[in-house]
Design a protein around this motif. Structure first.
Motif, PDB file in Angstrom:
ATOM      1  N   VAL A  95       0.764  -1.381  -0.268  1.00  0.00           N
ATOM      2  CA  VAL A  95       0.100   0.265   0.220  1.00  0.00           C
ATOM      3  C   VAL A  95       0.755   1.515   0.146  1.00  0.00           C
ATOM      4  O   VAL A  95       1.556   1.573   0.865  1.00  0.00           O
ATOM      5  N   THR A  96       0.500   2.172  -1.585  1.00  0.00           N
ATOM      6  CA  THR A  96       1.518   3.178  -1.185  1.00  0.00           C
ATOM      7  C   THR A  96       0.094   4.554  -0.841  1.00  0.00           C
ATOM      8  O   THR A  96      -0.928   4.561  -1.440  1.00  0.00           O
ATOM      9  N   GLY A  97       0.719   5.452  -0.293  1.00  0.00           N
ATOM     10  CA  GLY A  97       0.105   6.969  -0.115  1.00  0.00           C
ATOM     11  C   GLY A  97       0.961   7.886  -0.148  1.00  0.00           C
ATOM     12  O   GLY A  97       1.954   7.659   0.053  1.00  0.00           O
ATOM     13  N   GLY A  98       0.665   8.861  -0.426  1.00  0.00           N
ATOM     14  CA  GLY A  98       1.350  10.339  -0.607  1.00  0.00           C
ATOM     15  C   GLY A  98       2.079  10.545  -1.234  1.00  0.00           C
ATOM     16  O   GLY A  98       3.485  11.154  -1.530  1.00  0.00           O
ATOM     17  N   VAL A  99       2.191   9.612  -2.383  1.00  0.00           N
ATOM     18  CA  VAL A  99       3.105  10.015  -3.704  1.00  0.00           C
ATOM     19  C   VAL A  99       3.176  11.625  -4.067  1.00  0.00           C
ATOM     20  O   VAL A  99       3.898  12.026  -4.166  1.00  0.00           O
ATOM     21  N   HIS A 100       1.744  11.961  -4.193  1.00  0.00           N
ATOM     22  CA  HIS A 100       1.830  13.580  -4.535  1.00  0.00           C
ATOM     23  C   HIS A 100       0.897  13.691  -2.901  1.00  0.00           C
ATOM     24  O   HIS A 100      -0.221  13.648  -2.134  1.00  0.00           O
ATOM     25  N   GLY A 106      -4.950  10.501   0.537  1.00  0.00           N
ATOM     26  CA  GLY A 106      -4.295   8.882   0.627  1.00  0.00           C
ATOM     27  C   GLY A 106      -3.040   8.489   1.722  1.00  0.00           C
ATOM     28  O   GLY A 106      -2.648   7.640   2.053  1.00  0.00           O
ATOM     29  N   VAL A 107      -2.746   9.705   2.840  1.00  0.00           N
ATOM     30  CA  VAL A 107      -1.906   9.924   3.505  1.00  0.00           C
ATOM     31  C   VAL A 107      -3.175   9.071   4.991  1.00  0.00           C
ATOM     32  O   VAL A 107      -2.244   8.429   5.604  1.00  0.00           O
ATOM     33  N   GLN A 108      -3.606   9.992   5.175  1.00  0.00           N
ATOM     34  CA  GLN A 108      -4.780   9.994   6.435  1.00  0.00           C
ATOM     35  C   GLN A 108      -5.515   8.636   5.907  1.00  0.00           C
ATOM     36  O   GLN A 108      -5.553   7.595   7.276  1.00  0.00           O
ATOM     37  N   GLY A 109      -5.781   8.112   4.954  1.00  0.00           N
ATOM     38  CA  GLY A 109      -6.224   6.877   4.577  1.00  0.00           C
ATOM     39  C   GLY A 109      -5.659   5.293   4.957  1.00  0.00           C
ATOM     40  O   GLY A 109      -5.613   4.683   5.572  1.00  0.00           O
ATOM     41  N   ALA A 110      -4.279   5.364   4.813  1.00  0.00           N
ATOM     42  CA  ALA A 110      -2.963   4.492   4.520  1.00  0.00           C
ATOM     43  C   ALA A 110      -2.809   4.652   6.483  1.00  0.00           C
ATOM     44  O   ALA A 110      -3.189   3.426   6.856  1.00  0.00           O
ATOM     45  N   LEU A 130       3.724   2.247   2.494  1.00  0.00           N
ATOM     46  CA  LEU A 130       4.283   3.183   2.749  1.00  0.00           C
ATOM     47  C   LEU A 130       4.016   4.392   2.459  1.00  0.00           C
ATOM     48  O   LEU A 130       2.797   4.876   1.130  1.00  0.00           O
ATOM     49  N   PRO A 131       3.071   4.803   3.837  1.00  0.00           N
ATOM     50  CA  PRO A 131       2.130   6.335   4.334  1.00  0.00           C
ATOM     51  C   PRO A 131       2.280   7.414   3.618  1.00  0.00           C
ATOM     52  O   PRO A 131       1.012   8.289   3.127  1.00  0.00           O
ATOM     53  N   CYS A 132       3.373   7.822   3.750  1.00  0.00           N
ATOM     54  CA  CYS A 132       3.699   9.320   3.014  1.00  0.00           C
ATOM     55  C   CYS A 132       4.832   8.949   2.749  1.00  0.00           C
ATOM     56  O   CYS A 132       6.167   9.108   3.132  1.00  0.00           O
ATOM     57  N   ILE A 133       4.865   8.898   0.958  1.00  0.00           N
ATOM     58  CA  ILE A 133       6.038   9.111  -0.008  1.00  0.00           C
ATOM     59  C   ILE A 133       7.051  10.400  -0.014  1.00  0.00           C
ATOM     60  O   ILE A 133       8.035  10.254  -0.708  1.00  0.00           O
TER      61      ILE A 133
END
Length: 321
Positions: A95-100, A106-110, A130-133
C-alpha cells in the motif's frame, strides 16, 4: 481545450522552465501543516508503544531520509510499516500513499488502515505500507518535490525524484510473492486551478483544462487491467461514497471509461507508482475531497475500504491464474 484564464504567473508560454523559474516557484512554497505531527507521531504512537497491540504484528522501518535543508525546509525521515512476522510463503500486499503529498486522504487513509486493520490482515498476508512517500509535498500541500519534479511520473530507473527512488528501493527488497499493490490518490479542484497550470508553464505548453470528476474512481493498468478486481472495489466503495460519472465524452480526466468508475493508464510507461511492481492486482484510487457530497471522513474511509476489499478479493482469487 486550453484555458488561458488560468495562465500561470511564472514562465513564458512556449518556453520550458529553467533554473530561474524553478527557483521562483520554490520561493512561493510554504509549510502549511506538519508531517511530524500528522504522520510521524501517529505512527510512533501506534507502533512503538507496546500497549497499542500493533507492536506485536507490525514494525516501523525508516527506509530513507530526504534532506531539503539547503532549500530552506527540513530533513524528512521516510517510514514504512511492515509485518513483523514476515513469512515468505504468504502473499505480499503493498500500500502506497502520499506520492502526491497534497492528496490528504491518501496519507490519512493509509494511517487509518494501519490503525484499524493491519493486525487483522497480517494474519493472512505480508503487509508493507508506505503512508507518505512525499513528506515535503504533504507539508507544503504540493504535487511536486522542491525541484518541481512530479514523483508520480518518476518511478523509473535512475529516477530524478528522491522520493520515488527511495520508495522503489524499499519495495524492491519486499517483492517476493507480491500479489496486490494499492496506490492511494485524490483528484482535486486544485488540479485545474494550480497544479495543471503550473505543469503546463513548467513544460512550456498551453494548459489543457479538463473537468474534475465529482466522485470516487479507479485507475487500472492498461497492461494488466483486472476488470473484475476493479469492479469489486468500485462496488465496495459505493457503499461509502458516490462513484464518479463519465463526462459528455464518456471520459474521466480525458481517459475513456473502461467500466463504471474505472479508467486505465499505461502505468509503467508513464512512470507511475502503480507501475513499479509486477503485482497481479493493481489499482490507483482517486478520491474527490472537494465534493459537497463527501466529508474528509468519507474520503479516508473510501481509501480504507479499497485496501480491505482488494486484499479480500485477491486472496479469494489468487489460486486461479
Amino acid at each position: 481545450m486550453s484555458n488561458p484564464v488560468n495562465a500561470y504567473p511564472i514562465g513564458t508560454l512556449g518556453i520550458a522552465w529553467g533554473e530561474v523559474e524553478r527557483a521562483a516557484w520554490l520561493a512561493q512554497q510554504v509549510v502549511q501543516r506538519s508531517y511530524l505531527a500528522e504522520v510521524v507521531t501517529p505512527l510512533t504512537v501506534m507502533l512503538l508503544h507496546r500497549d497499542s497491540g500493533l507492536a506485536d504484528v507490525a514494525e516501523l522501518v525508516e527506509y530513507g531520509v530526504l534532506d531539503y535543508q539547503a532549500q530552506g525546509f527540513a530533513k524528512y525521515p521516510l517510514y514504512a510499516v511492515r509485518s513483523r512476522n514476515w513469512q515468505q510463503e504468504h502473499p505480499t500486499v503493498l500500500v502506497t500513499g502520499g506520492v502526491h503529498g497534497y492528496e490528504t486522504s491518501g496519507v490519512q487513509g493509509a494511517l487509518q488502515f494501519i490503525a484499524q486493520y493491519f493486525s487483522h490482515y497480517s494474519a493472512h498476508v505480508n503487509l508493507l505500507v508506505l503512508p507518505c512517500i512525499s513528506p515535503w509535498g504533504y507539508e507544503t500541500v504540493n504535487r511536486w518535490n522542491p525541484a518541481a519534479i512530479d514523483p508520480n511520473r518518476s518511478f523509473v530507473a535512475a529516477s530524478a525524484s528522491a522520493e520515488a527512488a527511495a520508495a522503489m528501493d524499499v519495495v524492491q527488497s519486499h517483492t517476493s510473492n507480491l500479489l496486490v499493490h494499492i496506490d492511494l490518490h485524490e483528484t482535486t479542484d486544485t488540479d485545474n486551478s494550480e497544479f495543471g497550470p503550473a505543469k503546463a508553464a513548467r513544460d512550456g505548453v498551453a494548459f489543457e483544462y479538463h473537468d474534475i470528476p465529482d466522485g470516487f474512481y479507479l485507475v487500472g493498468d492498461s497492461e494488466n487491467p483486472a476488470p473484475d478486481f476493479q469492479r469489486a472495489l468500485i462496488a465496495a466503495v459505493s457503499q461509502v461514497t458516490h462513484i464518479a460519472e463519465a463526462d459528455a465524452d464518456g471520459c474521466l480526466i480525458g481517459a475513456p471509461l473502461e467500466q463504471c468508475g474505472v479508467i486505465n493508464y499505461a502505468k509503467k510507461a508513464l512512470g507511475l507508482c502503480g507501475g513499479m511492481t509486477e503485482a497481479r492486482f493493481v489499482t490507483t484510487t482517486e478520491v474527490y475531497p472537494d465534493s459537497p457530497s463527501a466529508s474528509p471522513a468519507q474520503c479516508n474511509q473510501a481509501q480504507v475500504v479499497t485496501i480491505c476489499k482488494a486484499i479480500e478479493f485477491a486472496l479469494q482469487h489468487s489460486i486461479s491464474k
